[in-house]
Scaffold this motif. Structure first.
Motif, mmCIF file in Angstrom:
data_model
loop_
_atom_site.group_PDB
_atom_site.id
_atom_site.type_symbol
_atom_site.label_atom_id
_atom_site.label_comp_id
_atom_site.label_asym_id
_atom_site.label_seq_id
_atom_site.Cartn_x
_atom_site.Cartn_y
_atom_site.Cartn_z
ATOM 1 N N LEU A 19 30.891 -52.950 -45.969
ATOM 2 C CA LEU A 19 29.497 -53.393 -46.070
ATOM 3 C C LEU A 19 28.627 -52.618 -45.092
ATOM 4 N N PHE A 20 29.118 -52.481 -43.884
ATOM 5 C CA PHE A 20 28.393 -51.716 -42.869
ATOM 6 C C PHE A 20 28.142 -50.295 -43.379
ATOM 7 N N ASP A 21 29.211 -49.648 -43.842
ATOM 8 C CA ASP A 21 29.108 -48.263 -44.310
ATOM 9 C C ASP A 21 28.097 -48.114 -45.443
ATOM 10 N N SER A 22 27.993 -49.132 -46.302
ATOM 11 C CA SER A 22 27.047 -49.060 -47.418
ATOM 12 C C SER A 22 25.598 -49.091 -46.936
ATOM 13 N N PHE A 28 21.635 -49.229 -40.576
ATOM 14 C CA PHE A 28 22.454 -49.100 -39.379
ATOM 15 C C PHE A 28 22.671 -47.627 -39.092
ATOM 16 N N ASP A 29 22.872 -47.311 -37.826
ATOM 17 C CA ASP A 29 23.240 -45.963 -37.440
ATOM 18 C C ASP A 29 24.761 -45.892 -37.364
ATOM 19 N N PHE A 134 18.200 -49.208 -31.236
ATOM 20 C CA PHE A 134 19.515 -49.173 -31.873
ATOM 21 C C PHE A 134 20.108 -47.771 -31.829
ATOM 22 N N ALA A 135 19.249 -46.790 -32.073
ATOM 23 C CA ALA A 135 19.654 -45.380 -32.102
ATOM 24 C C ALA A 135 18.370 -44.555 -32.174
ATOM 25 N N PRO A 136 18.438 -43.252 -31.942
ATOM 26 C CA PRO A 136 17.240 -42.430 -32.066
ATOM 27 C C PRO A 136 16.585 -42.608 -33.450
ATOM 28 N N GLY A 137 15.303 -42.937 -33.421
ATOM 29 C CA GLY A 137 14.569 -43.154 -34.661
ATOM 30 C C GLY A 137 14.771 -44.533 -35.277
#
Length: 152
Positions: A19-22, A28-29, A134-137
């Motif tokens: 699910l995360f990968d999708s 999500f980064d 969370f992450a760049p951008g």
């Protein structure tokens, strides 16, 4: 939509990682995957999966936060199922569990700006934004729902 929500089991880990990968890179980064995998090895608080059949299509939970508030943890729905109502079912389930516990006066979550309107429908209000949190951008928005105003 007919879907069942049940407690997360360790055997659900690979399905939750899928699910995360999708949802990478839109929601999500990829750098967050290790943290999510570690979380799944021993979720803090209560964690659930949602199954509209025999396949896990969403997951999310809540834990006690550092100020004693309820804190939503790692919520997501399979990217191919966005707009199907599963996210609403999962959010409502978590909120009901939090309210039923009687332990919390406030619910906090962190999300990205594009998800803010979804959680606003449940009474969450933006409290602050951390640029690239969370992450760049990928900015991090803190949202709060006050339960004292919703309980009569």
């Amino acid at each position: 939509m007919n879907a069942s929500v049940r407690p997360y089991l360790p055997t659900d880990k690979e399905a939750c990682l899928a699910l995360f990968d999708s949802n990478v890179p839109r929601y999500f980064d990829s750098s967050e995957r290790t943290g999510f995998a570690d979380f799944l090895d021993g979720p803090d608080g209560d964690y659930f999966v949602i199954e509209p059949g025999d396949k896990i299509c969403g997951c999310g939970g809540f834990a006690k936060g550092d100020r004693g508030q309820a804190h939503f943890t790692w919520g997501m729905v399979d990217n191919a199922r966005h707009g199907s109502g599963l996210g609403r079912i999962l959010a409502e389930y978590r909120l009901q569990a939090i309210e039923s516990s009687g332990q919390f006066q406030e619910v906090e979550l962190f999300t990205t700006p594009q998800i803010v309107p979804f959680f606003a429908k449940f009474g969450f209000e933006p409290e602050g934004v951390e640029k690239d949190g969370f992450a760049p951008g990928m900015d991090k928005v803190q949202m709060i729902k006050n339960l004292r105003n919703t309980q009569a």
